[in-house]
Design an enzyme around this catalytic site. Structure first.
Site, short mmCIF file in Angstrom:
data_model
loop_
_atom_site.label_atom_id
_atom_site.label_comp_id
_atom_site.label_asym_id
_atom_site.label_seq_id
_atom_site.Cartn_x
_atom_site.Cartn_y
_atom_site.Cartn_z
N ARG A 142 20.19 25.52 37.91
CA ARG A 142 19.66 26.87 37.71
C ARG A 142 18.16 26.73 37.47
O ARG A 142 17.75 26.21 36.43
CB ARG A 142 20.37 27.52 36.51
CG ARG A 142 19.98 28.96 36.25
CD ARG A 142 20.72 29.52 35.03
NE ARG A 142 20.39 30.91 34.81
CZ ARG A 142 19.31 31.34 34.17
NH1 ARG A 142 18.44 30.47 33.69
NH2 ARG A 142 19.09 32.63 34.02
N LYS A 161 12.49 24.92 30.11
CA LYS A 161 12.94 25.09 28.72
C LYS A 161 12.04 24.34 27.74
O LYS A 161 11.44 23.33 28.06
CB LYS A 161 14.41 24.74 28.58
CG LYS A 161 15.23 25.85 29.26
CD LYS A 161 16.65 25.94 28.85
CE LYS A 161 17.22 27.21 29.50
NZ LYS A 161 18.66 27.15 29.71
#
Ligand code: HH2
Length: 259
Positions: free
Chosen positions: A240, A204
């Site tokens: 994840r 991210k």
């Protein structure tokens, strides 16, 4: 470990990489071999600025992949659409990963309840198209915790067994770099809800931005792994991730020390 396979042209992390069903299928099999417990297949990007994808296009992307993997690979479907979830569950998906936390499609709760599938409820402020414009909270951890508690009560009221629900603070979904790291720092406060915590920090942009690039749209692998280990230390039980092998290696070491 929840491995990520995005069958999309535009995901921020792996957009276009697995758009051909064959590539997505091979990637999912590699993740399973590398130690993923389950593979999360998604046909709609939710990166900042993303537009929604029509139902038929989302089905066209994910159904061939799910069909090919069903029976061999434990499957999660990353969707907010009831019809996509219904088809995925019929093909064997065990987990529905809904980034809207059951606030999107009004039919989704009953699809999950009737099937007995597991559900991941994620926090998001706003919607992908605009969520990064000006995210603001009174206290990000308190706000996310009360949102997830409220969504958990809603899910249970809709007939979804509480033991089948996991919760996710939604790293990067309507949050600044500071918000994301505050959530990680105080992740243990979410354990009060009594449900397994999912964290998706992999690749991210906040990682790239923390490292000094204000325009970063992704984060590097080493930073992703560090964030995952930190999340584990603060109480996350499901991570994840895109790079399953490297995360499994790091988590194996961390768990050996902390077990
Ligand atoms: N992050 C993304 C998508 N789905 N689901 C959960 N539960 N938690 C997350 O943090 C999460 C998620 C975004 O990452 P990615 O799938 O790599 O990108 P895109 O949405 O662009 O396909």
């Amino acid at each position: 470990m929840l491995g990520v396979v995005n069958v999309t042209p535009d995901s921020f992390s792996d957009g276009g990489l697995h758009l051909a069903a064959g590539d997505a299928i091979a990637a999912a099999r590699r993740m399973l071999a590398a130690g993923a417990a389950i593979v999360d297949v998604g046909g709609e990007s939710t990166r900042p600025g993303a537009e929604g994808v029509p139902l038929d296009e989302e089905l066209r992307r994910v159904v061939p992949v799910l069909e090919a993997l069903a029976g061999d690979v434990p499957l999660s479907i990353d969707t907010a659409k009831a019809e996509v979830a219904r088809r995925a569950i019929a093909l064997g998906a065990e987990l529905v990963n809904d980034v809207t936390g059951l606030r999107g499609d009004p039919e989704l709760a009953s699809v999950v309840a009737e099937s007995g599938a597991y559900l991941c409820l994620m926090h998001m402020q706003g919607e992908p198209r605009t969520m990064q414009l000006d995210p603001s909270y009174v206290d990000v951890v308190d706000d996310v915790r009360s949102f997830l508690g409220e969504r958990l009560s809603f899910a249970v009221a809709e007939g979804i067994a509480e033991q089948r629900v996991c919760i996710d603070p939604g790293i990067g979904f309507g949050k600044t770099v500071e918000h994301n790291f505050e959530l990680l720092r105080r992740l243990d406060e979410l354990t009060e809800l009594g449900r397994p915590i999912v964290v998706g920090f992999s690749r991210k942009r906040s990682l790239g931005r923390l490292l000094g690039d204000p325009e970063a749209t992704t984060g590097p692998l080493a930073a992703s792994v560090a964030a995952a280990v930190a999340a584990y230390a603060r109480g996350a039980t499901i991570l994840r991730v895109h790079d399953v092998e490297e995360h499994v290696q790091a988590l194996t070491v961390a768990r050996t020390v902390w077990a």
